[in-house]
Design an enzyme around this catalytic site. Sequence first.
Site, mmCIF file in Angstrom:
data_model
loop_
_atom_site.group_PDB
_atom_site.id
_atom_site.type_symbol
_atom_site.label_atom_id
_atom_site.label_comp_id
_atom_site.label_asym_id
_atom_site.label_seq_id
_atom_site.Cartn_x
_atom_site.Cartn_y
_atom_site.Cartn_z
ATOM 1 N N ASP A 92 64.481 1.178 19.505
ATOM 2 C CA ASP A 92 65.904 1.003 19.191
ATOM 3 C C ASP A 92 66.536 -0.079 20.051
ATOM 4 O O ASP A 92 67.503 -0.734 19.651
ATOM 5 C CB ASP A 92 66.661 2.323 19.363
ATOM 6 C CG ASP A 92 66.300 3.352 18.289
ATOM 7 O OD1 ASP A 92 66.669 4.527 18.457
ATOM 8 O OD2 ASP A 92 65.632 2.970 17.305
ATOM 9 N N ASP A 99 41.901 -1.834 36.190
ATOM 10 C CA ASP A 99 41.670 -0.389 36.101
ATOM 11 C C ASP A 99 40.271 -0.085 35.601
ATOM 12 O O ASP A 99 39.647 0.887 36.024
ATOM 13 C CB ASP A 99 42.722 0.250 35.195
ATOM 14 C CG ASP A 99 44.055 0.414 35.905
ATOM 15 O OD1 ASP A 99 45.082 -0.010 35.350
ATOM 16 O OD2 ASP A 99 44.061 0.961 37.036
ATOM 17 N N GLU A 102 40.818 0.755 29.380
ATOM 18 C CA GLU A 102 40.648 0.364 30.793
ATOM 19 C C GLU A 102 39.967 1.461 31.599
ATOM 20 O O GLU A 102 40.282 1.718 32.751
ATOM 21 C CB GLU A 102 41.998 0.028 31.415
ATOM 22 C CG GLU A 102 43.123 0.948 31.082
ATOM 23 C CD GLU A 102 44.470 0.401 31.501
ATOM 24 O OE1 GLU A 102 44.526 -0.543 32.297
ATOM 25 O OE2 GLU A 102 45.500 0.939 31.054
HETATM 26 O O1 LIG Z 1 44.002 -2.862 34.462
HETATM 27 C C1 LIG Z 1 44.538 -3.979 34.434
HETATM 28 O O2 LIG Z 1 44.040 -5.026 34.896
HETATM 29 C C2 LIG Z 1 45.867 -4.051 33.791
HETATM 30 O O3 LIG Z 1 46.231 -3.210 33.004
HETATM 31 C C3 LIG Z 1 46.796 -5.120 34.287
HETATM 32 C C4 LIG Z 1 47.400 -4.580 35.566
HETATM 33 O O4 LIG Z 1 48.022 -3.334 35.329
HETATM 34 C C5 LIG Z 1 48.515 -5.410 36.144
HETATM 35 O O5 LIG Z 1 48.778 -4.843 37.380
HETATM 36 C C6 LIG Z 1 48.201 -6.837 36.365
HETATM 37 O O6 LIG Z 1 49.073 -7.324 37.335
#
Ligand SMILES: O=C(O)C(=O)C[C@H](O)[C@@H](O)CO
Length: 266
Positions: free
Chosen positions: A87, A178, A152
């Site tokens: 929204d 990640d 991830e």
């Molecule tokens: O896992 C990763 O890499 C992302 O998702 C990007 C990071 O979260 C992000 O902190 C990049 O600055």
Amino acid sequence: MAAPKNAFKAALAEGRFQLGLWVALGSAYAAEILSTSGYDWLLIDGEHGPNDLPSMGAQIGALRHAPAHAMVRPPMGEAWLLKQLLDQGAQTFLIPMVESAAQAEALVRALRYPPHGIRGVGAGLGRASDFNRVPDYVTTANAEICLIVQVESRAGLAAIDEIAAVDGVDGVFIGPSDLAADMGHLGNPGAPEVLAAITHAFARIKAHGKARGIMTVSLAQAEVYRDLGADFMAIGTDVNCLVSAVDGLRRRFLGEAPATGSGGGY
Ligand SMILES: O=C(O)C(=O)C[C@H](O)[C@@H](O)CO
């Protein structure tokens, strides 16, 4: 008069590479400054940036008529928050930590009006419909939504085919930091085992006809990812660019040696 066309979604559909930048300062002013820097998209980071609904909404507003497209990452893919962001005018979403097709299917439904989803009707109060000035918004909005899910983790990689196959998922973004952490390479997203996993994931995403996304703050790594076939990629963050520019300025003036390294592995 219909919902705004999603230029980012259209570019992905036409196979046009989209260059992006991470925006994590949590500032609409900074987002507006960056909106004419020539990037195709800016990621408004609600997961790691100091953001809440008002601040993300202000940044969405700052990019409303800008050349750079707003991609919004909420802290998690919660339907109630996605409804509010929709929204506020968000049309392209990056949802973190997706590990199953069921999760992806629920996100597709959260982002769409019935009968294709569960999005509540209230955009007449929001920027999305130009504050109810777009009479056909609710009947045209679904088609302009772009859903990018983040894989991830090892669990997400194991389900990559089922996730990528979900109708309504437009792209899959691999989170190198990640993913590296979950694979036992915390702080080292460039580890060979992580690159091999990204290579495999990209191949599977492509096999399902979906867009491949990723991010890095290393230009050398960006070349590697581009060669692997990234369809959209962020090559830096506003925070890092600010720190390196102001720290470097002082060092150069004082004749100090440049800083070494590109910072931690996120
Ligand atoms: O896992 C990763 O890499 C992302 O998702 C990007 C990071 O979260 C992000 O902190 C990049 O600055």
